[in-house]
Design a protein around this motif. Structure first.
Motif, PDB file in Angstrom:
ATOM      1  N   PHE A 150       1.078  -0.969  -0.262  1.00 33.46           N
ATOM      2  CA  PHE A 150       0.085   0.268  -0.273  1.00 33.46           C
ATOM      3  C   PHE A 150       1.174   0.935   0.583  1.00 33.46           C
ATOM      4  O   PHE A 150       0.578   2.163  -0.606  1.00 33.46           O
ATOM      5  N   GLU A 151       2.082   1.477   1.125  1.00 33.43           N
ATOM      6  CA  GLU A 151       2.981   2.418   0.643  1.00 33.43           C
ATOM      7  C   GLU A 151       3.608   2.384  -0.251  1.00 33.43           C
ATOM      8  O   GLU A 151       4.555   1.458   0.042  1.00 33.43           O
ATOM      9  N   LYS A 152       3.693   2.957  -1.646  1.00 35.98           N
ATOM     10  CA  LYS A 152       4.265   2.554  -2.729  1.00 35.98           C
ATOM     11  C   LYS A 152       5.251   3.521  -2.714  1.00 35.98           C
ATOM     12  O   LYS A 152       6.339   3.516  -3.591  1.00 35.98           O
ATOM     13  N   LEU A 153       5.607   4.727  -2.383  1.00 37.20           N
ATOM     14  CA  LEU A 153       6.897   5.552  -2.253  1.00 37.20           C
ATOM     15  C   LEU A 153       7.820   5.286  -2.101  1.00 37.20           C
ATOM     16  O   LEU A 153       7.815   4.303  -0.604  1.00 37.20           O
ATOM     17  N   ASN A 154       9.159   5.498  -2.662  1.00 46.35           N
ATOM     18  CA  ASN A 154       9.702   4.758  -2.760  1.00 46.35           C
ATOM     19  C   ASN A 154      11.062   5.699  -1.569  1.00 46.35           C
ATOM     20  O   ASN A 154      10.768   6.796  -1.115  1.00 46.35           O
TER      21      ASN A 154
END
Length: 138
Positions: A121-125
């Motif tokens: 769900f938390e896709k931010l690199n």
């Protein structure tokens, strides 16, 4: 004393009555950056550790580059979600200055619509601008 709704909801999701089974054994693991290079999907091994909890460990690697995603931790199933706690590390040459991106602690993987996989769900690199699609297939 009032208990916040979120705490009640989270305790409901993780209660034995709401727990669901997860198929043990191998599942495909993919991050889109390695997939774009026509690399084979990776695998994760899922092992039951009892009471609706599972151990999960695996990786996907690009054999021609030093690019990878690894995952190790525990999961519980809640509806179409995997409640993960552990460590996910990805390294893609062109992202985050080629440095590994580590995600440590609780994370949620969700399967939405007709998808046959759970997506982180938390896709931010770690670079703060790039979106990583890390998927575990049913």
């Amino acid at each position: 004393m009032k208990i916040p709704f979120l705490l009640i909801f989270l305790s409901f999701l993780t209660s034995p009555l709401f727990a669901q089974e997860l198929r043990t054994g191998s599942h495909d693991l993919r991050i889109q950056w390695i997939e774009f290079n026509n690399a084979k999907p990776g695998t994760v091994e899922v092992t039951s550790i009892g009471k609706g909890k599972y151990k999960i460990k695996g990786e996907q690697r690009d054999p021609t580059r030093n690019e990878y995603v690894t995952i190790q931790g525990t999961v519980e199933v809640a509806e179409r979600k995997l409640l993960f706690d552990g460590k996910i590390v990805s390294r893609i040459e062109s992202i985050n200055e080629g440095k590994p991106c580590e995600r440590v602690g609780p994370q949620v993987f969700r399967a939405t619509g007709t998808r046959k996989y759970w997506r982180l769900f938390e896709k931010l690199n770690c670079d703060g601008i790039t979106t990583d699609y890390i998927d575990i297939f049913f």
